[in-house]
Motif scaffolding. Structure first.
Motif, mmCIF file in Angstrom:
data_model
loop_
_atom_site.group_PDB
_atom_site.id
_atom_site.type_symbol
_atom_site.label_atom_id
_atom_site.label_comp_id
_atom_site.label_asym_id
_atom_site.label_seq_id
_atom_site.Cartn_x
_atom_site.Cartn_y
_atom_site.Cartn_z
ATOM 1 N N ILE A 261 0.864 -1.178 0.000
ATOM 2 C CA ILE A 261 0.000 0.000 0.000
ATOM 3 C C ILE A 261 0.901 1.228 0.000
ATOM 4 N N ASP A 262 0.908 1.977 -1.103
ATOM 5 C CA ASP A 262 1.717 3.198 -1.052
ATOM 6 C C ASP A 262 0.866 4.447 -1.227
ATOM 7 N N GLN A 263 -0.461 4.251 -1.290
ATOM 8 C CA GLN A 263 -1.402 5.374 -1.211
ATOM 9 C C GLN A 263 -2.626 4.825 -0.497
ATOM 10 N N LEU A 264 -3.259 5.638 0.344
ATOM 11 C CA LEU A 264 -4.373 5.108 1.145
ATOM 12 C C LEU A 264 -5.506 4.563 0.283
ATOM 13 N N GLU A 265 -5.719 5.172 -0.882
ATOM 14 C CA GLU A 265 -6.804 4.711 -1.761
ATOM 15 C C GLU A 265 -6.626 3.233 -2.122
ATOM 16 N N ASP A 266 -5.346 2.826 -2.295
ATOM 17 C CA ASP A 266 -5.074 1.422 -2.612
ATOM 18 C C ASP A 266 -5.732 0.503 -1.580
ATOM 19 N N LEU A 267 -5.681 0.925 -0.324
ATOM 20 C CA LEU A 267 -6.161 0.072 0.762
ATOM 21 C C LEU A 267 -7.645 -0.214 0.604
ATOM 22 N N TYR A 268 -8.429 0.849 0.339
ATOM 23 C CA TYR A 268 -9.880 0.660 0.228
ATOM 24 C C TYR A 268 -10.206 -0.277 -0.924
ATOM 25 N N LEU A 269 -9.475 -0.115 -2.004
ATOM 26 C CA LEU A 269 -9.703 -0.954 -3.180
ATOM 27 C C LEU A 269 -9.338 -2.420 -2.897
ATOM 28 N N VAL A 270 -8.196 -2.626 -2.244
ATOM 29 C CA VAL A 270 -7.771 -4.002 -1.934
ATOM 30 C C VAL A 270 -8.789 -4.678 -1.037
ATOM 31 N N PRO B 40 -5.560 -11.042 1.335
ATOM 32 C CA PRO B 40 -4.340 -10.463 0.751
ATOM 33 C C PRO B 40 -3.154 -10.532 1.709
ATOM 34 N N ILE B 41 -1.948 -10.547 1.130
ATOM 35 C CA ILE B 41 -0.749 -10.313 1.940
ATOM 36 C C ILE B 41 -0.395 -8.854 1.699
ATOM 37 N N LEU B 42 -0.428 -8.059 2.750
ATOM 38 C CA LEU B 42 -0.251 -6.621 2.561
ATOM 39 C C LEU B 42 1.087 -6.123 3.078
ATOM 40 N N GLY B 43 1.550 -5.087 2.417
ATOM 41 C CA GLY B 43 2.719 -4.374 2.900
ATOM 42 C C GLY B 43 2.378 -2.902 2.952
ATOM 43 N N VAL B 44 3.198 -2.123 3.613
ATOM 44 C CA VAL B 44 2.980 -0.680 3.599
ATOM 45 C C VAL B 44 4.305 0.019 3.332
ATOM 46 N N ARG B 45 4.242 1.008 2.456
ATOM 47 C CA ARG B 45 5.459 1.783 2.197
ATOM 48 C C ARG B 45 5.418 3.045 3.036
ATOM 49 N N ALA B 46 6.461 3.225 3.822
ATOM 50 C CA ALA B 46 6.520 4.379 4.715
ATOM 51 C C ALA B 46 7.323 5.500 4.072
ATOM 52 N N LYS B 47 6.857 6.717 4.318
ATOM 53 C CA LYS B 47 7.667 7.877 3.939
ATOM 54 C C LYS B 47 8.599 8.149 5.101
ATOM 55 N N PHE C 42 5.276 8.461 -3.432
ATOM 56 C CA PHE C 42 4.757 7.208 -2.906
ATOM 57 C C PHE C 42 5.030 7.074 -1.418
ATOM 58 N N GLY C 43 4.180 6.339 -0.762
ATOM 59 C CA GLY C 43 4.406 6.045 0.643
ATOM 60 C C GLY C 43 3.373 6.729 1.525
ATOM 61 N N LEU C 44 3.222 6.185 2.733
ATOM 62 C CA LEU C 44 2.276 6.736 3.693
ATOM 63 C C LEU C 44 3.045 7.459 4.790
ATOM 64 N N THR C 45 2.506 8.588 5.238
ATOM 65 C CA THR C 45 3.087 9.285 6.375
ATOM 66 C C THR C 45 2.704 8.499 7.632
ATOM 67 N N ILE C 46 3.299 8.860 8.740
ATOM 68 C CA ILE C 46 2.999 8.136 9.977
ATOM 69 C C ILE C 46 1.504 8.219 10.328
ATOM 70 N N PRO C 47 0.869 9.408 10.281
ATOM 71 C CA PRO C 47 -0.577 9.425 10.564
ATOM 72 C C PRO C 47 -1.373 8.528 9.614
ATOM 73 N N GLU C 48 -0.955 8.464 8.363
ATOM 74 C CA GLU C 48 -1.676 7.609 7.405
ATOM 75 C C GLU C 48 -1.483 6.129 7.723
ATOM 76 N N ILE C 49 -0.273 5.764 8.155
ATOM 77 C CA ILE C 49 -0.022 4.365 8.529
ATOM 78 C C ILE C 49 -0.919 3.976 9.697
ATOM 79 N N LEU C 50 -1.045 4.914 10.639
ATOM 80 C CA LEU C 50 -1.875 4.664 11.813
ATOM 81 C C LEU C 50 -3.328 4.453 11.399
ATOM 82 N N LYS C 51 -3.782 5.271 10.477
ATOM 83 C CA LYS C 51 -5.150 5.170 9.971
ATOM 84 C C LYS C 51 -5.362 3.802 9.318
ATOM 85 N N MET C 52 -4.354 3.380 8.568
ATOM 86 C CA MET C 52 -4.435 2.084 7.887
ATOM 87 C C MET C 52 -4.553 0.950 8.898
ATOM 88 N N VAL C 53 -3.721 1.020 9.934
ATOM 89 C CA VAL C 53 -3.734 -0.031 10.956
ATOM 90 C C VAL C 53 -5.105 -0.089 11.622
#
Ligand SMILES: *Cc1c(COP(=O)(O)O)cnc(C)c1O
Length: 688
Positions: free
Chosen positions: A210-219, A230-237, A256-267
C-alpha cells in the motif's frame, strides 16, 4: 564519403604520419614509455571495473565475467569476431555470468552479515523489473536467483504481468519453506489488484504494498469480493536528516508512501475489519544510487522503529523491505560523489542487518525476513556498448607560416602575441588573443579584412591557443577561463551510435558512465576529445567524463590512424588504398536503466545485442538479437517499405522517360534503396 572530396582527404591523410611522428618524438621526451598501468590510472578501470574489467598485456580490455573465479576474454578480439559474423557496430554485449555473479555476491554479502550478527532471520531479495525489463535479463535473474528464492518487484501493471508469467509459481511447496516473493508496488487499479490477488491461487506469493491510502480501500473491497486474503505491505515515507540527493524519494512530499498518521489510519482500519493479520511487510525506498551510506543507516534506524511499533500494535509482521538504492561506483572514486559510493556491498548488508538486529533485540521481538529491491547493483555491470569512431574533427595546429611585412596590422598583432607567449604571460596573452580575434571578425564584417586575411588571423589565434594550452597542461593550478581552453580545443570524435537510443540516461540525467578505448592501451592517448553522435541534434554529444576528482570535460583518446591495404580494383589489378583503422570505444556499466529508456531519434533504431556466456573452453555466443532494420524503424512511424520503394520506382520511370537518368543509374539507385531498407540503421565505416 563524398567522392569529390577524395583527393583533398588523401593529402590530409598523407600528412598524418608527420603528426604521429611529432607525437611520438614528444612523448619520448616527456615520458619515455606509456605503460598499461598508465592507462589503468588514466581511465580508472580498477576503480569501476574490478573484478570484471581490466587491461591485458596486449593493451586490450579484458572481461572476466566470473571475477577471479573464471576465465576471461579479450573484448577487442570478441568484437572483431562478431564483425566477422556480419554483426555491425554499435553492439551491446551482455555477459550473463556477470549478472549471475552480481546476484551471488549480493546474497553472499547478506549471508555473511547474517552470520556475523548471528541474525536469526534470512534474506530474500527481489529484482525490480523496471531496472531492465528485457526478457533475457528477467529470465536470467530468475534462473540465477533460484537457489536464493530471489523474487521480482513490479512497479506497474505491465511489470506485474511479466512477473506473474515469468516466475514459476510454487504450488506444491510446504508452507514453511520460503517462497520467492512478488512485490507489487506502484499505481494500482482494480484489474492490477484482482490479478495480483488471484495469482495467489496459482501458487505465487504476491505482496501488495500500500503506497497510497486509496489502494487500501480498493484491496479490501476486491479481496472481500473474491474471498482471497491479501498479503499486505505498507510503504513508509521516511524523514532522515541527511537527505543528500535522494530528495525525490523520501520525505512527506514524495510521491509514494504513507506518512505516519496515514499508517496509523491504515492499521486502525484493518483492525476494525479484523484484517490486521494481513499486514506483513514494511517497505521504504530512499531513492536510487545512494552515494552516502549515512543516509541508509539513518533510514534503517527510523524504519526499524516503525517495524517494531507495527508489531506492537498487533500486525503479524514478517518482512522488512529496504527498497533499492545500493549504488554503483561509476567513476571508481569510492566517494560520496553522485557517480560513486562511499561503501561496498558488504558494508551495506552489515548496516542493514546490524540495525534491525539491534532494534529488535532491544524491543524483544522476532526479527523480520529481510528483502531488498536492488536493481542497479545487480544489472549495471553486465552490459558494455562497443561503438566505433567514424571520423574526427580537430582544430589544426600547424605552426603558423612566417610573417609577411605587408600583412594587416591585426595579423601582425596576433603574430606578436604568438611569439611572445611564455609561462609568465600566458594568461594575459590568452585574453589579448581573444580580443584580437574578435576585432578581426568585426573588421571583416565591415569589409576591412579579406577572407584570406581573416583566415590567417583565425589560424594565428588557434596557434596561440595551442601554445597556451601546452603551458597550462603543466601547471598545478589554472584559472577558470583557461580551464575552458581544454574544452574549446578538444577534438570532436564522431561516434557511431545515438546517445538517445543507447545511452539515454547519459543524455537526460547527466549520468556518468566510464568510457574508454578497448584497445591501443599500450599507446599514449595524445588527443583530447568529446564524443558527438550520429543524430543531427546538438544535444547528441557526450562531453562529461568520469574522473577521480569531479568530472572532466574531455577524454584522452588516440589519433585515428590509417594504413594502406591492398585490394583488387575493377580492372583486376592489385591496388593499395588508404583505409582508416578501426578505433573502438566501450561504454561500460550500462546494464541498469539505460537500455530501455531509448527512443527513436532521427530514426536510429535498436542496436545489435549479443549475449556471451563463459564455458570451460572459453566463451560462447548464447544469443544474438539483431538490431532494427531501416524497414522496421520506418514502420514505427507508419511508413511501409514497399510503398516507399514503389514510389521511388515511379519517379525513376518518369526520369527515364525524360532521359534524365540512365538505365544503369536508375538500377543502381533502386538497388541501393532496396538494400538499405533491409540494413541496420547505423553506419558502416567506409574506406576512404
Ligand atoms: C527504482 C526502484 C528500485 C530500484 O532501485 P535501485 O537503486 O536500482 O536498486 C527499488 N524499489 C523501488 C520502489 C524503486 O522505485
Amino acid at each position: 564519403m563524398d567522392l569529390e572530396n577524395k583527393p583533398e582527404l588523401e593529402i590530409f591523410l598523407e600528412d598524418l604520419p608527420s603528426k604521429a611522428e611529432k607525437v611520438i618524438k614528444k612523448s619520448k621526451k616527456e615520458a619515455p614509455v606509456w605503460t598499461i598501468e598508465d592507462s589503468e590510472n588514466l581511465y580508472g578501470i580498477q576503480g569501476w571495473g574490478d573484478p570484471y574489467y581490466s587491461i591485458n598485456a596486449a593493451g586490450h580490455v579484458t572481461v572476466s565475467p566470473q571475477g577471479d573465479r573464471g576465465g576471461s576474454l579479450d573484448l577487442w578480439s570478441l568484437v572483431e569476431s562478431l564483425r566477422k559474423r556480419n554483426l555491425g557496430l554499435p553492439i551491446l554485449i551482455r555477459f550473463s555470468d556477470i549478472l549471475a555473479d552480481r546476484i551471488e555476491r549480493l546474497n553472499a554479502c547478506f549471508a555473511k552479515a547474517i552470520a556475523r550478527y548471528n541474525y536469526p532471520g534470512i534474506y530474500q531479495g527481489v529484482y525490480p523489473i523496471k531496472c531492465n525489463q528485457q526478457r533475457h535479463i528477467v529470465e536470467a535473474v530468475i534462473r540465477y536467483g533460484k537457489p536464493y528464492q530471489f523474487g521480482l518487484e513490479a512497479g506497474s501493471k505491465p511489470e506485474l504481468m511479466i512477473a506473474l508469467a515469468t516466475l514459476p509459481p510454487q504450488l506444491d511447496r510446504n508452507e514453511k519453506a520460503p517462497k520467492s516473493l512478488i512485490i507489487c508496488n506502484g499505481y494500482k487499479d482494480r484489474e492490477y489488484l484482482e490479478t495480483a490477488l488471484l495469482a495467489k491461487r496459482l501458487g505465487h506469493k504476491p505482496i501488495i504494498v500500500i503506497d497510497q491510502l486509496e489502494d487500501l480501500y480498493l484491496v479490501i473491497d476486491i479481496s472481500q469480493k473474491l474471498n482471497i486474503k491479501p498479503i499486505l505491505g505498507v510503504r513508509a515515507k521516511l524523514n532522515p536528516k541527511d537527505w543528500g540527493q535522494a530528495k525525490t524519494s523520501i520525505g512527506d512530499r514524495s510521491k509514494f508512501g504513507l506518512t505516519i498518521p496515514e499508517i496509523l489510519k491504515m492499521v486502525n482500519q484493518l483492525e476494525a475489519l479484523e484484517m490486521l493479520d494481513c499486514l506483513k511487510l514494511l517497505h521504504f525506498h530512499v531513492g536510487s544510487q545512494i552515494s552516502n551510506i549515512t543516509l541508509i543507516k539513518e533510514a534503517m534506524r527510523e524504519a526499524s522503529q516503525i517495524y517494531i511499533q507495527l508489531v506492537k500494535m498487533g500486525a503479524k509482521m514478517r518482512y522488512l523491505n529496504v527498497g533499492g538504492g545500493l549504488a554503483v561506483d561509476y567513476d571508481g572514486s569510492h566517494t560520496n560523489f553522485y557517480a560513486s559510493k562511499n561503501y561496498n556491498m558488504q558494508n551495506y548488508a552489515n548496516d542493514i542487518v546490524g540495525a534491525i538486529q539491534e532494534a529488535c533485540e532491544q524491543a524483544n521481538i522476532a526479527v523480520p525476513t529481510l528483502v531488498s529491491e536492488s536493481g542497479r547493483a545487480i544489472a549495471a555491470h553486465q552490459s558494455v556498448l562497443v561503438f566505433d569512431v567514424l571520423s574526427t574533427s580537430d582544430i589544426p595546429y600547424n605552426p603558423p607560416e612566417p610573417l609577411d611585412n605587408k600583412e594587416h596590422l591585426i595579423v601582425k598583432n596576433l603574430w606578436e602575441i604568438y611569439n611572445s607567449i611564455s609561462k609568465k604571460n600566458y594568461q594575459e596573452s590568452y585574453h589579448d588573443a581573444i580580443q584580437f580575434k574578435e576585432e578581426a571578425i568585426s573588421l571583416f564584417n565591415f569589409g576591412y579584412l579579406s577572407l584570406t586575411e581573416r583566415a590567417r588571423a583565425e589560424k594565428l589565434y588557434w596557434a596561440c591557443c595551442h601554445k597556451i594550452l601546452e603551458i597550462t597542461r603543466h601547471q598545478d593550478y589554472v584559472s577558470d577561463d583557461l580551464e575552458d581552453l581544454e574544452k574549446i580545443m578538444a577534438s570532436i570524435y564522431y561516434v557511431n551510435f545515438s546517445v538517445f537510443q543507447s545511452a539515454p540516461e547519459s543524455w537526460s540525467l547527466n549520468q556518468l558512465f566510464p568510457i574508454m578505448p578497448i584497445h591501443r592501451l599500450k599507446e599514449k592517448p595524445t588527443e583530447r576529445g568529446i564524443l558527438a553522435d550520429l543524430t543531427c541534434d546538438s544535444d547528441g554529444k557526450i562531453d562529461q567524463f568520469i574522473d577521480l576528482r569531479d568530472v572532466k570535460s574531455v577524454l584522452e583518446l588516440h589519433p585515428i590512424l590509417s594504413s594502406k591495404k591492398s585490394t583488387i580494383n575493377s580492372d583486376g589489378k592489385s591496388e593499395k588504398i588508404l583505409t582508416k583503422d578501426s578505433y573502438y570505444l566501450g561504454m561500460f556499466l550500462i546494464g541498469a536503466y539505460q537500455e530501455i529508456m531509448g527512443n527513436l531519434h532521427n530514426l536510429f533504431g535498436d542496436i545489435n545485442v549479443v549475449h556471451i556466456a563463459m564455458n570451460p573452453k572459453g566463451y560462447q555466443i548464447e544469443s544474438i538479437v539483431r538490431g532494427d532494420t531501416m524497414t522496421e524503424v520506418l514502420s514505427y512511424v507508419q511508413y511501409d517499405g514497399s510503398d516507399l520503394l514503389e514510389s521511388m520506382r515511379r519517379y525513376t520511370e518518369a526520369a527515364l522517360a525524360e532521359q534524365k537518368i540512365t538505365f544503369e543509374e536508375a538500377q543502381r539507385l533502386l538497388d541501393d534503396y532496396e538494400q538499405s531498407l533491409r540494413r541496420y540503421t547505423y553506419l558502416v565505416a567506409d574506406s576512404l
